[in-house]
Motif scaffolding. Structure first.
Motif, PDB file in Angstrom:
ATOM      1  N   MET A 195     -30.430  -8.839 -30.440  1.00  0.00           N
ATOM      2  CA  MET A 195     -31.173  -7.639 -30.112  1.00  0.00           C
ATOM      3  C   MET A 195     -30.180  -6.509 -29.899  1.00  0.00           C
ATOM      4  N   ARG A 196     -30.646  -5.318 -30.118  1.00  0.00           N
ATOM      5  CA  ARG A 196     -29.821  -4.137 -29.860  1.00  0.00           C
ATOM      6  C   ARG A 196     -30.406  -3.359 -28.695  1.00  0.00           C
ATOM      7  N   TYR A 197     -29.514  -2.880 -27.842  1.00  0.00           N
ATOM      8  CA  TYR A 197     -29.918  -2.155 -26.649  1.00  0.00           C
ATOM      9  C   TYR A 197     -29.267  -0.788 -26.620  1.00  0.00           C
ATOM     10  N   LEU A 198     -29.999   0.187 -26.127  1.00  0.00           N
ATOM     11  CA  LEU A 198     -29.455   1.505 -25.860  1.00  0.00           C
ATOM     12  C   LEU A 198     -29.006   1.480 -24.405  1.00  0.00           C
ATOM     13  N   VAL A 199     -27.708   1.613 -24.207  1.00  0.00           N
ATOM     14  CA  VAL A 199     -27.121   1.542 -22.871  1.00  0.00           C
ATOM     15  C   VAL A 199     -26.783   2.954 -22.409  1.00  0.00           C
ATOM     16  N   THR A 200     -27.205   3.284 -21.218  1.00  0.00           N
ATOM     17  CA  THR A 200     -26.844   4.547 -20.577  1.00  0.00           C
ATOM     18  C   THR A 200     -26.066   4.186 -19.319  1.00  0.00           C
ATOM     19  N   ALA A 201     -24.879   4.769 -19.186  1.00  0.00           N
ATOM     20  CA  ALA A 201     -24.011   4.407 -18.064  1.00  0.00           C
ATOM     21  C   ALA A 201     -23.156   5.599 -17.653  1.00  0.00           C
ATOM     22  N   ARG A 202     -22.620   5.494 -16.464  1.00  0.00           N
ATOM     23  CA  ARG A 202     -21.726   6.531 -15.945  1.00  0.00           C
ATOM     24  C   ARG A 202     -20.450   5.821 -15.464  1.00  0.00           C
ATOM     25  N   VAL A 203     -19.293   6.361 -15.852  1.00  0.00           N
ATOM     26  CA  VAL A 203     -18.028   5.779 -15.405  1.00  0.00           C
ATOM     27  C   VAL A 203     -17.948   5.906 -13.888  1.00  0.00           C
ATOM     28  N   LYS A 204     -17.549   4.821 -13.242  1.00  0.00           N
ATOM     29  CA  LYS A 204     -17.396   4.841 -11.788  1.00  0.00           C
ATOM     30  C   LYS A 204     -16.267   5.806 -11.422  1.00  0.00           C
ATOM     31  N   PRO A 205     -16.464   6.582 -10.366  1.00  0.00           N
ATOM     32  CA  PRO A 205     -15.411   7.506  -9.935  1.00  0.00           C
ATOM     33  C   PRO A 205     -14.099   6.769  -9.695  1.00  0.00           C
ATOM     34  N   GLY A 206     -13.015   7.329 -10.221  1.00  0.00           N
ATOM     35  CA  GLY A 206     -11.698   6.750 -10.057  1.00  0.00           C
ATOM     36  C   GLY A 206     -11.348   5.652 -11.047  1.00  0.00           C
ATOM     37  N   LYS A 207     -12.289   5.285 -11.919  1.00  0.00           N
ATOM     38  CA  LYS A 207     -12.054   4.210 -12.889  1.00  0.00           C
ATOM     39  C   LYS A 207     -11.720   4.731 -14.286  1.00  0.00           C
ATOM     40  N   GLU A 208     -11.663   6.045 -14.440  1.00  0.00           N
ATOM     41  CA  GLU A 208     -11.457   6.632 -15.761  1.00  0.00           C
ATOM     42  C   GLU A 208     -10.137   6.174 -16.400  1.00  0.00           C
ATOM     43  N   ALA A 209      -9.043   6.263 -15.666  1.00  0.00           N
ATOM     44  CA  ALA A 209      -7.736   5.886 -16.218  1.00  0.00           C
ATOM     45  C   ALA A 209      -7.669   4.393 -16.513  1.00  0.00           C
ATOM     46  N   ASP A 210      -8.240   3.578 -15.639  1.00  0.00           N
ATOM     47  CA  ASP A 210      -8.252   2.129 -15.868  1.00  0.00           C
ATOM     48  C   ASP A 210      -9.045   1.790 -17.128  1.00  0.00           C
ATOM     49  N   LEU A 211     -10.187   2.436 -17.302  1.00  0.00           N
ATOM     50  CA  LEU A 211     -11.005   2.197 -18.483  1.00  0.00           C
ATOM     51  C   LEU A 211     -10.272   2.631 -19.744  1.00  0.00           C
ATOM     52  N   LEU A 212      -9.683   3.805 -19.726  1.00  0.00           N
ATOM     53  CA  LEU A 212      -8.951   4.285 -20.896  1.00  0.00           C
ATOM     54  C   LEU A 212      -7.811   3.330 -21.240  1.00  0.00           C
ATOM     55  N   ARG A 213      -7.094   2.869 -20.242  1.00  0.00           N
ATOM     56  CA  ARG A 213      -5.992   1.925 -20.472  1.00  0.00           C
ATOM     57  C   ARG A 213      -6.522   0.623 -21.096  1.00  0.00           C
ATOM     58  N   ALA A 214      -7.646   0.120 -20.590  1.00  0.00           N
ATOM     59  CA  ALA A 214      -8.232  -1.114 -21.120  1.00  0.00           C
ATOM     60  C   ALA A 214      -8.677  -0.937 -22.576  1.00  0.00           C
ATOM     61  N   ILE A 215      -9.145   0.247 -22.912  1.00  0.00           N
ATOM     62  CA  ILE A 215      -9.539   0.527 -24.296  1.00  0.00           C
ATOM     63  C   ILE A 215      -8.299   0.632 -25.174  1.00  0.00           C
ATOM     64  N   GLU A 216      -7.316   1.386 -24.711  1.00  0.00           N
ATOM     65  CA  GLU A 216      -6.109   1.609 -25.517  1.00  0.00           C
ATOM     66  C   GLU A 216      -5.315   0.330 -25.757  1.00  0.00           C
ATOM     67  N   ASN A 217      -5.235  -0.541 -24.749  1.00  0.00           N
ATOM     68  CA  ASN A 217      -4.479  -1.780 -24.966  1.00  0.00           C
ATOM     69  C   ASN A 217      -5.386  -2.932 -25.417  1.00  0.00           C
ATOM     70  N   GLU A 218      -6.642  -2.603 -25.704  1.00  0.00           N
ATOM     71  CA  GLU A 218      -7.636  -3.532 -26.250  1.00  0.00           C
ATOM     72  C   GLU A 218      -7.895  -4.742 -25.350  1.00  0.00           C
ATOM     73  N   SER A 219      -7.756  -4.540 -24.046  1.00  0.00           N
ATOM     74  CA  SER A 219      -8.066  -5.618 -23.108  1.00  0.00           C
ATOM     75  C   SER A 219      -9.493  -5.523 -22.566  1.00  0.00           C
ATOM     76  N   LEU A 220     -10.197  -4.441 -22.887  1.00  0.00           N
ATOM     77  CA  LEU A 220     -11.582  -4.298 -22.432  1.00  0.00           C
ATOM     78  C   LEU A 220     -12.403  -5.451 -22.993  1.00  0.00           C
ATOM     79  N   GLY A 221     -13.036  -6.204 -22.127  1.00  0.00           N
ATOM     80  CA  GLY A 221     -13.852  -7.338 -22.544  1.00  0.00           C
ATOM     81  C   GLY A 221     -13.063  -8.595 -22.855  1.00  0.00           C
ATOM     82  N   ALA A 222     -11.762  -8.605 -22.542  1.00  0.00           N
ATOM     83  CA  ALA A 222     -10.943  -9.791 -22.818  1.00  0.00           C
ATOM     84  C   ALA A 222     -11.541 -11.010 -22.126  1.00  0.00           C
ATOM     85  N   GLY A 223     -11.704 -12.071 -22.875  1.00  0.00           N
ATOM     86  CA  GLY A 223     -12.281 -13.303 -22.347  1.00  0.00           C
ATOM     87  C   GLY A 223     -13.767 -13.436 -22.614  1.00  0.00           C
ATOM     88  N   SER A 224     -14.397 -12.388 -23.090  1.00  0.00           N
ATOM     89  CA  SER A 224     -15.829 -12.417 -23.379  1.00  0.00           C
ATOM     90  C   SER A 224     -16.071 -12.938 -24.797  1.00  0.00           C
TER      91      SER A 224
END
Length: 131
Positions: free
Chosen positions: A1-30
């Protein structure tokens, strides 16, 4: 199934999220693999700070596998069906894993692509201070 996800980055998590995307560790283990990175490449952000993307998910409960990975960085505002459940060939058993190659949300994805701004570009501006 496909879902439309609406979300807001948690305050203070912007740099961590960007780093996880850039080093491709976002979702590691999933089991969802590169889906997280594809989602972030396609995500759009709006003036109210909310991001939206279309996510493929094969869990019985929407985002059951993905939720812990997303919730590390995001407050999930809304997760809704991106198209008619009755027409989902994977969900109705007609074609297992059909969502991987299906274009059922092509119109929605095309519409999102021209709305708002690139989530990744916006995230980079917020997370990387200008020196």
């Amino acid at each position: 199934m496909r879902y439309l996800v609406t979300a807001r980055v948690k305050p203070g998590k912007e740099a961590d999220l960007l780093r996880a995307i850039e080093n491709e560790s976002l979702g590691a283990g999933s089991v969802a693999g590169d889906e997280y990175l594809r989602n972030m490449r396609d995500a759009r952000v709006y003036d109210d700070g909310k991001a939206k993307w279309v996510e493929i998910c094969f869990c019985d409960v929407p985002l059951a596998e993905e939720r812990p990975y997303w919730e590390e960085y995001f407050d999930l505002v809304r997760v809704q069906d991106a198209h008619n459940r009755a027409k989902c060939r994977d969900l109705n058993g007609e074609e297992p894993w059909a969502c991987c190659e299906c274009d059922c949300t092509e119109r929605l994805e095309s519409k999102l692509a021209i709305e708002g701004a690139s989530f990744l570009e916006s995230l980079a501006q917020i997370a990387k201070p200008v020196t």
